[in-house]
Design a protein around this motif. Structure first.
Motif, PDB file in Angstrom:
ATOM      1  N   LYS A 102       0.866  -1.167   0.000  1.00 20.44           N
ATOM      2  CA  LYS A 102       0.000   0.000   0.000  1.00 20.44           C
ATOM      3  C   LYS A 102       0.910   1.226   0.000  1.00 20.44           C
ATOM      4  O   LYS A 102       1.763   1.356   0.875  1.00 20.44           O
ATOM      5  CB  LYS A 102      -0.897   0.032   1.234  1.00 20.44           C
ATOM      6  N   CYS A 162      -5.244  -7.712  17.137  1.00 16.48           N
ATOM      7  CA  CYS A 162      -5.227  -6.550  16.234  1.00 16.48           C
ATOM      8  C   CYS A 162      -3.800  -6.177  15.871  1.00 16.48           C
ATOM      9  O   CYS A 162      -3.262  -5.183  16.374  1.00 16.48           O
ATOM     10  CB  CYS A 162      -5.926  -5.358  16.889  1.00 16.48           C
ATOM     11  N   ALA A 199      -1.759  -3.438  10.269  1.00 16.74           N
ATOM     12  CA  ALA A 199      -2.150  -3.897   8.942  1.00 16.74           C
ATOM     13  C   ALA A 199      -0.944  -4.090   8.043  1.00 16.74           C
ATOM     14  O   ALA A 199      -1.048  -4.727   7.007  1.00 16.74           O
ATOM     15  CB  ALA A 199      -3.118  -2.903   8.321  1.00 16.74           C
ATOM     16  N   ILE A 200       0.184  -3.528   8.393  1.00 14.65           N
ATOM     17  CA  ILE A 200       1.401  -3.669   7.589  1.00 14.65           C
ATOM     18  C   ILE A 200       2.474  -4.339   8.430  1.00 14.65           C
ATOM     19  O   ILE A 200       2.522  -4.182   9.656  1.00 14.65           O
ATOM     20  CB  ILE A 200       1.905  -2.308   7.070  1.00 14.65           C
ATOM     21  N   THR A 207     -11.284  -7.201   9.442  1.00 11.54           N
ATOM     22  CA  THR A 207     -10.692  -8.050  10.472  1.00 11.54           C
ATOM     23  C   THR A 207     -11.741  -8.372  11.531  1.00 11.54           C
ATOM     24  O   THR A 207     -12.458  -7.493  12.005  1.00 11.54           O
ATOM     25  CB  THR A 207      -9.493  -7.350  11.124  1.00 11.54           C
ATOM     26  N   ARG A 214      -6.083  -1.054  11.620  1.00 13.76           N
ATOM     27  CA  ARG A 214      -6.628  -2.391  11.373  1.00 13.76           C
ATOM     28  C   ARG A 214      -7.651  -2.348  10.265  1.00 13.76           C
ATOM     29  O   ARG A 214      -8.566  -1.507  10.304  1.00 13.76           O
ATOM     30  CB  ARG A 214      -7.271  -2.918  12.651  1.00 13.76           C
ATOM     31  N   PRO A 215      -7.550  -3.205   9.268  1.00 14.49           N
ATOM     32  CA  PRO A 215      -8.549  -3.224   8.191  1.00 14.49           C
ATOM     33  C   PRO A 215      -9.948  -3.498   8.744  1.00 14.49           C
ATOM     34  O   PRO A 215     -10.116  -4.166   9.768  1.00 14.49           O
ATOM     35  CB  PRO A 215      -8.074  -4.358   7.284  1.00 14.49           C
ATOM     36  N   GLU A 216     -10.945  -2.983   8.070  1.00 16.90           N
ATOM     37  CA  GLU A 216     -12.316  -3.101   8.531  1.00 16.90           C
ATOM     38  C   GLU A 216     -12.799  -4.548   8.557  1.00 16.90           C
ATOM     39  O   GLU A 216     -13.636  -4.941   9.368  1.00 16.90           O
ATOM     40  CB  GLU A 216     -13.240  -2.278   7.628  1.00 16.90           C
TER      41      GLU A 216
END
Length: 696
Positions: free
Chosen positions: A65, A96, A99-100, A90, A86-88
């Motif tokens: 990204k 948690c 995200a990366i 998940t 955190r991506p939605e």
């Protein structure tokens, strides 16, 4: 998932966006950064190459990204929070994690400081590709920060060495008003101060500065005397100043650049070349990446019309190519395509900012010419100084300070060389030396002539009555006294210095002893006229010799002690004049010198007193009056000699002493022997026993 943050545009905006979801109609209202776009493409290329090779990360696929920071710390922080969130999709029951897994960020040091400070506690690896601030090396503050570029500590040392290499001692500094500029200039300043380099001014720039601030920096450049300026700034921060410098046609400045802008494409346009051509800086060492060039060349708006900024990229490439078609480097193309590493560089092809192509000089004050020294100007750096002529007796040739000449030398008119001082001593060739020599020889000749007269007329009553033996001995002593001044002329040596004072002391003691003997003879002759007095019969020639010998022996003993303990020696005297040195005989022992003079004075006073007592002798044979008069002259001469001797400078001290010797010797000679020679040679009819006895 690997995150990436790149300053594709270097203007701050309020929104962030990804390549995948670019909000329609929202862009950074600034300049498209070709180099930053290339960095983002290299990240994509690297991830694709890793995914193609199953041996590198088995059973793992990398995704990415990439967000645009617009060169803004606030936007960078917003982008980092977006990537780390955190991506939605998940599930809430799961942990948690970020995200990366890692973040590639950022170009600017201030932006990297924000990201490293925020994500560091979560142990998210952050790899920077262009943040060089040495402050990011602090692992306590930024434990998960890494970079693929050296810190500015090394670049600052290299730039300082560059300044030293070309001998630039008076430079200006322009820095980015952020962590990158502040820390870089701090390290650079510490280094150049070790080499005696002075910084004339430190000005700040930033891409968001108002035009008034930029103009103030330009005015400082115009009014300053510096010819070399270091720009330690990011490309986006430095570019507004660069445009204004070009606009006002400011040339003749040798620019030194940090890596952040020396390799940027915008400084290599034909427009900027007039002012910034020949700028020097250090580029990072590069190497070719296999298959990268075909990848970069393959980017096309037709392959993926939705790819972010591809259309902007091709607009920039076509526009710059048309602008540079007549410019030899085509540097913009080079920046994007990285043509097989760094281009070759040569010291001989530097385009110095001077019409004659010579290495420029930059000093606050020119090197002081020979014969002058530096004088610090109050309130200014040490590189700014005035040149003041050296004081007399000091010189400055290769150094910046005046150094005193050795004692026997003096500075010339230009104050750049020590020359021997003029040597001064009484010589035979100068008028004073000639006069003393003539008078001395005259006195000695008269003494010898008088001895011959006395010897020829030794049977006459006048000679017999004046004690011929003592008279001839006295004349011989006067002959030696007249020759003494000759030892005072010429360059002083060890032997002449010992001879002149001791010979003078002994000969005059001998001379006065003879006069004392004659005085005693006169007194005893006067007492002999008294009935029953037997003194005259007891004071014969033997007793007279004993008187002369014993009185002289005391002076000889004093002189021997003088020569043994602290003898006279040749000396160089500098106190009379700065430009000359006087060679004279140092008495060695002042006490011995004045003891010799004092003893002669004691003998003279004794003679004076005895002669005064015999003043009532018969008129026709009144030798006591002549002795009294001669002793008065002798004492007067030597009494006036002492203050004159002390106050006379240089060779005049010697002249005063010889004058005293000759004056006193002539006083004795004329007073004692002139009347007798007058009777013998001019009035022989008076040279009878009857006349001598006073019987008319």
């Amino acid at each position: 998932m690997i995150g990436g943050i790149f300053p594709v545009f270097n203007k701050e905006i309020s929104n962030t966006y990804t390549f995948e979801r670019e909000p329609p109609g929202v862009k950074c209202a600034g300049v498209f950064d070709l180099r930053a776009f290339q960095w983002s493409q290299v990240m994509i290329f690297s991830i694709e190459e890793i995914n193609k090779d199953p041996a590198l990360l088995p059973n793992i696929s990398l995704g990415y990204k990439i967000l645009n920071s617009c060169s803004s710390p606030t936007n960078t922080l917003r982008a980092a929070l977006t990537l780390a969130g955190r991506p939605e999709e998940t599930e809430s029951t799961l942990l948690c994690p970020p995200a990366i897994s890692a973040l590639i960020a950022e170009a600017g040091s201030s932006q990297s400081l924000v990201v490293a400070g925020m994500l560091g506690p979560f142990q998210v690896p952050i790899v920077s590709y262009f943040s060089t601030c040495a402050c990011l090396s602090n692992k306590l503050k930024y434990p998960s920060f890494f970079r693929t570029i050296p810190s500015d500590y090394f670049q600052a040392k290299a730039l300082a060495a560059l300044v030293k290499h070309f001998g630039w001692q008076w430079i200006g500094v322009i820095q980015s008003d952020n962590d990158y500029g502040r820390n870089g200039i701090l390290a650079f300043t510490e280094e150049v101060r070790k080499f005696g380099v002075c910084i004339a001014f430190v000005e700040k720039v930033l891409r968001t500065y108002t035009m008034d601030k930029i103009l103030n920096v330009v005015e400082m450049i115009k009014k300053s005397t510096v010819k070399v300026i270091l720009g330690f700034a990011a490309e986006g921060d430095f570019y507004p100043l660069m445009k204004e410098v070009v606009k006002q046609n400011i040339t003749g400045i040798q620019w030194i650049a940090s890596e952040a802008w020396i390799t940027a494409s915008r400084i290599s346009t034909p427009e900027t070349y007039q002012s910034f051509g020949g700028a020097l800086g250090f580029a990072l060492q590069r190497m070719a990446i296999p298959n990268l060039k075909p990848f970069l060349a393959g980017i096309s708006p037709y392959k993926d019309p939705s790819a972010a900024f591809v259309r902007d990229f091709w607009e920039i490439m076509v526009t710059e190519h048309l602008q540079r078609v007549n410019f030899k480097n085509e540097f913009g193309d080079y920046i994007y395509f990285d043509k097989n590493g760094d281009p070759p560089a040569s010291y001989d092809i530097i385009n110095w900012q001077l019409s004659d192509g010579q290495v420029p000089t930059s000093v606050c004050s020119d090197v002081c010419p020979v014969g002058t020294r530096k004088a610090q100007i109050k309130g200014k750096p040490i590189c700014c100084f005035d040149c003041i002529p050296c004081a007399d007796g000091t010189i400055a040739n290769l150094t910046a300070d005046c150094t005193p000449c050795p004692q026997e030398f003096w500075s010339n008119e230009r104050k750049d060389q020590c020359i021997p001082k003029t040597v001064e001593f009484l010589t035979y060739h100068e008028p004073m030396g000639i006069a003393i020599t003539v008078v001395s020889i005259l006195g000695a000749s008269l003494s010898l002539a008088t001895i011959m007269v006395f010897f020829h007329y030794r049977e006459t009553p006048v000679i017999k009555a004046s004690n011929s033996e003592l008279s001839c001995f006295l004349l011989f002593c006067l002959f030696l006294c007249f020759l003494c001044p000759l030892t005072f002329i010429g360059r002083p040596t060890v032997w002449t210095c010992m001879l002149r004072h001791t010979a003078f002391g002994v000969t005059f003691a001998l001379c006065i002893s003879c006069v004392l003997g004659k005085t005693i003879v006169v007194v005893t002759a006067f007492k002999a006229t008294v009935p029953g007095n037997k003194i005259a019969r007891k004071f014969g020639p033997a007793q007279q010799r004993i008187i002369v010998f014993s009185c002289t022996l005391i002076q000889i003993a004093t002189c021997i002690l003088w020569l043994e303990l602290k003898p006279p020696f040749p000396d160089m005297v500098f106190r009379y004049s700065n430009k000359k040195m006087v060679l004279e005989c140092n008495t060695g022992s002042e006490a011995a010198f004045y003891a010799v003079l004092g003893y002669i004075g004691l003998l003279a006073i004794t003679c004076l007193v005895l002669a005064f007592l015999a003043r009532k002798l018969p008129d026709n044979f009144n030798e006591a009056k002549f002795i009294t008069f001669s002793m008065l002259i002798f004492c007067t001469v030597w009494i006036t000699f002492i203050p004159a001797y002390i106050s006379s400078p240089g060779k005049f001290t010697v002249a005063v002493e010889t004058f005293a010797i000759l004056s006193s010797a002539f006083g004795l000679f004329i007073c004692i022997f002139a009347p007798k020679c007058y009777i013998i040679l001019i009035k022989p009819e008076k040279n009878t026993k009857k006349h001598v006895m006073g019987k008319n």
